[in-house]
Design a protein around this motif. Structure first.
Motif, short mmCIF file in Angstrom:
data_model
loop_
_atom_site.label_atom_id
_atom_site.label_comp_id
_atom_site.label_asym_id
_atom_site.label_seq_id
_atom_site.Cartn_x
_atom_site.Cartn_y
_atom_site.Cartn_z
N GLN A 31 91.83 44.07 46.54
CA GLN A 31 90.79 43.59 47.45
C GLN A 31 89.94 44.75 47.98
O GLN A 31 88.72 44.63 48.11
CB GLN A 31 91.41 42.81 48.61
N ALA A 32 90.59 45.88 48.28
CA ALA A 32 89.85 47.04 48.77
C ALA A 32 88.91 47.60 47.69
O ALA A 32 87.75 47.94 47.98
CB ALA A 32 90.81 48.13 49.24
N LEU A 33 89.39 47.67 46.45
CA LEU A 33 88.54 48.16 45.36
C LEU A 33 87.39 47.20 45.09
O LEU A 33 86.26 47.62 44.80
CB LEU A 33 89.36 48.35 44.09
N LYS A 34 87.67 45.90 45.17
CA LYS A 34 86.63 44.91 44.94
C LYS A 34 85.54 45.02 46.01
O LYS A 34 84.34 44.96 45.70
CB LYS A 34 87.26 43.51 44.95
N GLY A 57 86.11 53.19 36.03
CA GLY A 57 87.51 53.42 36.38
C GLY A 57 88.00 52.42 37.40
O GLY A 57 89.14 51.96 37.35
N ALA A 58 87.11 52.03 38.31
CA ALA A 58 87.49 51.04 39.33
C ALA A 58 87.73 49.68 38.70
O ALA A 58 88.65 48.96 39.10
CB ALA A 58 86.41 50.95 40.39
N SER A 59 86.92 49.30 37.71
CA SER A 59 87.12 47.98 37.09
C SER A 59 88.41 47.95 36.29
O SER A 59 89.11 46.92 36.27
CB SER A 59 85.93 47.62 36.21
N ASP A 63 91.65 45.51 37.11
CA ASP A 63 92.34 44.67 36.13
C ASP A 63 93.85 44.90 36.19
O ASP A 63 94.64 43.95 36.15
CB ASP A 63 91.84 44.96 34.72
N ILE A 64 94.25 46.16 36.28
CA ILE A 64 95.68 46.48 36.33
C ILE A 64 96.30 45.94 37.61
O ILE A 64 97.39 45.33 37.58
CB ILE A 64 95.89 48.01 36.23
#
Length: 90
Positions: A31-34, A57-59, A63-64
């Motif tokens: 959620q934080a990365l999104k 790298g964030a996407s 996914d992981i």
């Protein structure tokens, strides 16, 4: 109420706890990365720049993390099934 019912309840509760613990942190980080990715997209559109459409790298990390959270949720779901099976069996 038999021994099998109690074993199913205990195993179900244990799996619910393990699944929750395994899913909690990856979901929070996802959620934080999104949110951060959405913020970067807003900034880039405001700035007028074009965003590269390739994977970042964030996407890949999202996914992981989403996969790890889903695996934890599946474990917790199996735990719920075991608890309900413990109530359903005579």
């Amino acid at each position: 109420m038999g021994t099998l019912n109690i074993v199913l309840w205990l195993a179900g509760v244990a799996l619910i706890a393990v699944g929750y613990l395994r899913a909690r942190e990856p979901w929070r980080r996802y959620q934080a990365l999104k949110e951060q990715d959405a913020n970067v997209a807003r900034y880039e559109s405001w700035r007028g720049g074009l965003r590269d459409s390739g994977p970042t790298g964030a996407s890949v990390a999202m996914d992981i993390l989403r996969r790890q959270a889903r695996n934890g949720a599946v474990i917790a779901g199996i735990g719920f099934v075991l608890v309900f099976a413990g109530f359903a069996l005579p």
